[in-house]
Design a protein around this motif. Structure first.
Motif, PDB file in Angstrom:
ATOM      1  N   ALA A  84       0.827  -1.206   0.000  1.00  0.00           N
ATOM      2  CA  ALA A  84       0.000   0.000   0.000  1.00  0.00           C
ATOM      3  C   ALA A  84       0.862   1.258   0.000  1.00  0.00           C
ATOM      4  O   ALA A  84       0.566   2.229  -0.712  1.00  0.00           O
ATOM      5  CB  ALA A  84      -0.927  -0.005   1.213  1.00  0.00           C
ATOM      6  N   ASP A  85       1.943   1.241   0.773  1.00  0.00           N
ATOM      7  CA  ASP A  85       2.830   2.401   0.848  1.00  0.00           C
ATOM      8  C   ASP A  85       3.483   2.673  -0.505  1.00  0.00           C
ATOM      9  O   ASP A  85       3.571   3.831  -0.948  1.00  0.00           O
ATOM     10  CB  ASP A  85       3.896   2.157   1.914  1.00  0.00           C
ATOM     11  N   ALA A  86       3.943   1.614  -1.188  1.00  0.00           N
ATOM     12  CA  ALA A  86       4.586   1.788  -2.489  1.00  0.00           C
ATOM     13  C   ALA A  86       3.602   2.312  -3.529  1.00  0.00           C
ATOM     14  O   ALA A  86       3.938   3.190  -4.334  1.00  0.00           O
ATOM     15  CB  ALA A  86       5.183   0.453  -2.953  1.00  0.00           C
ATOM     16  N   VAL A  87       2.377   1.787  -3.509  1.00  0.00           N
ATOM     17  CA  VAL A  87       1.363   2.225  -4.473  1.00  0.00           C
ATOM     18  C   VAL A  87       1.015   3.699  -4.248  1.00  0.00           C
ATOM     19  O   VAL A  87       0.970   4.495  -5.194  1.00  0.00           O
ATOM     20  CB  VAL A  87       0.101   1.346  -4.363  1.00  0.00           C
ATOM     21  N   VAL A  88       0.784   4.084  -2.997  1.00  0.00           N
ATOM     22  CA  VAL A  88       0.389   5.462  -2.704  1.00  0.00           C
ATOM     23  C   VAL A  88       1.542   6.431  -2.949  1.00  0.00           C
ATOM     24  O   VAL A  88       1.329   7.551  -3.436  1.00  0.00           O
ATOM     25  CB  VAL A  88      -0.137   5.573  -1.261  1.00  0.00           C
ATOM     26  N   ASP A  89       2.770   6.019  -2.633  1.00  0.00           N
ATOM     27  CA  ASP A  89       3.925   6.890  -2.910  1.00  0.00           C
ATOM     28  C   ASP A  89       4.034   7.183  -4.403  1.00  0.00           C
ATOM     29  O   ASP A  89       4.395   8.294  -4.803  1.00  0.00           O
ATOM     30  CB  ASP A  89       5.218   6.240  -2.409  1.00  0.00           C
ATOM     31  N   HIS A  90       3.722   6.193  -5.222  1.00  0.00           N
ATOM     32  CA  HIS A  90       3.765   6.426  -6.670  1.00  0.00           C
ATOM     33  C   HIS A  90       2.610   7.328  -7.105  1.00  0.00           C
ATOM     34  O   HIS A  90       2.750   8.076  -8.074  1.00  0.00           O
ATOM     35  CB  HIS A  90       3.715   5.102  -7.427  1.00  0.00           C
ATOM     36  N   TYR A  91       1.490   7.261  -6.394  1.00  0.00           N
ATOM     37  CA  TYR A  91       0.410   8.217  -6.660  1.00  0.00           C
ATOM     38  C   TYR A  91       0.919   9.650  -6.514  1.00  0.00           C
ATOM     39  O   TYR A  91       0.566  10.535  -7.309  1.00  0.00           O
ATOM     40  CB  TYR A  91      -0.742   8.019  -5.672  1.00  0.00           C
ATOM     41  N   VAL A  92       1.723   9.892  -5.478  1.00  0.00           N
ATOM     42  CA  VAL A  92       2.252  11.234  -5.236  1.00  0.00           C
ATOM     43  C   VAL A  92       3.104  11.686  -6.419  1.00  0.00           C
ATOM     44  O   VAL A  92       3.007  12.829  -6.882  1.00  0.00           O
ATOM     45  CB  VAL A  92       3.082  11.261  -3.933  1.00  0.00           C
TER      46      VAL A  92
END
Length: 332
Positions: free
Chosen positions: A147-155
């Protein structure tokens, strides 16, 4: 197909039984170990063995096989099922692409199913294997890291979209760019990419809020360590910022479209004024010539020697007068 299958004990990858069932029984006896199975776009036949060994719910299995799901979290008797949509952005073509990651979390196991090329699972697994302290927290650590990797890429994608929108704004408000016939289609295409991005980020807010234990969603989530809530709150905060950014981008691109349409309308009004001005100037000599073109015997100055030059001079004088009047009022 099965991309990777590993047993982790005390935060480190170890050798273990090659069979899923034996490996899961081994991890449950050890209590500080878990199984992580990674699959990429599996067929129904390939997934049958995983379903049988790990006792996955048939509804979740159907979602994992067919893909095209919205981000969500479902709690079943024997597992937790989470869907995330990682995204990518092709800057050259200004296109947002998305994939899907399905995560099954249960007692001493994690099963990840990847669809598309955007999922960062290989990088997440590699990073976790280099951080045994994190991996010691078991399946919860895997879910958090994905989840952290996916959301960081959203940023990152939100930042790239912001940059491209600023370039689009500059093109719309430039002296010549706003009048391009392709400007409106570019704005609509950009708005569609924002919508595609929102489909990935918006629905994920509710699952992350529940995992973070925020507000009304503070009830315990099965198969997730309660001590992980601060970490999920951090991911949820990042997602909230992304969603706010997406809302701002959507409003701004709508404003840019409205401004472009207003510019087009003003430009068309200017064109119509110019056309009307030139038409009025053309109407004066046409009217005079039309009058003197009628074949009547008794017309003023018809047989006068200077009649023709006088009429031409009158036409020219009226044209100059109209031109200066329209020019002074900004019609030409």
């Amino acid at each position: 197909m099965i991309v990777d299958y590993a047993i982790y004990r005390d935060g480190r990858r170890t050798e273990g039984p090659g069979d899923f069932s034996d490996g899961l029984d081994h991890c449950r006896r050890e209590r500080d170990a878990f199984v992580w199975v990674g699959l990429y776009e599996p067929t129904e036949k390939e997934f049958d063995k995983v379903t049988e060994e790990f006792g996955l719910h048939p509804l979740a299995v159907e979602d994992a096989l067919t893909a095209h799901q919205r981000p969500k979290m479902e709690v079943y008797d024997d597992s937790l099922f989470v869907v995330l949509k990682p995204v990518g952005y092709e800057a050259e073509s200004d296109v947002v692409t998305s994939g899907e990651v399905m995560v099954f979390v249960g007692d001493s196991f994690v099963v990840t199913v990847r669809h598309g090329e955007e999922a960062p699972l290989a990088a997440v697994r590699h990073r976790l294997e280099e951080e045994p302290e994190m991996l010691r927290h078991g399946p919860t650590a895997v879910l958090y890291s994905i989840a952290d990797a996916v959301v960081d890429h959203y940023v990152d994608v939100a930042g790239e979209l912001q940059t491209d929108l600023e370039e689009l704004e500059a093109a719309v408000f430039s002296p010549n760019g706003g009048g391009s016939r392709t400007t409106a289609s570019r704005i609509y295409a950009f708005k569609r990419q924002i919508l595609e991005f929102r489909r990935a980020t918006g629905p994920l807010a509710q699952p992350l809020t529940r995992l973070a234990g925020v507000g009304l969603a503070a009830d315990r989530v099965p198969f997730v360590n309660d001590k992980s809530r601060p970490f999920f709150r951090d991911v949820n905060d990042h997602l909230t910022k992304v969603n706010e950014s997406v809302e701002g981008l959507d409003r701004l691109v709508s404003d840019v479209l409205s401004a472009h349409l207003a510019q087009t309308s003003v430009r068309q009004n200017d064109d119509m004024r110019k056309i009307s001005g030139w038409a009025a100037m053309a109407a004066v000599p046409t009217m005079i010539a039309g009058i003197y073109g009628m074949n009547f015997d008794h017309m003023p100055e018809l047989h006068w020697l200077w009649g023709y030059p006088a009429v031409i001079l009158l036409m020219a004088a009226l044209e100059v007068l109209l031109y200066r009047t329209f020019k002074r009022r900004g019609w030409l």
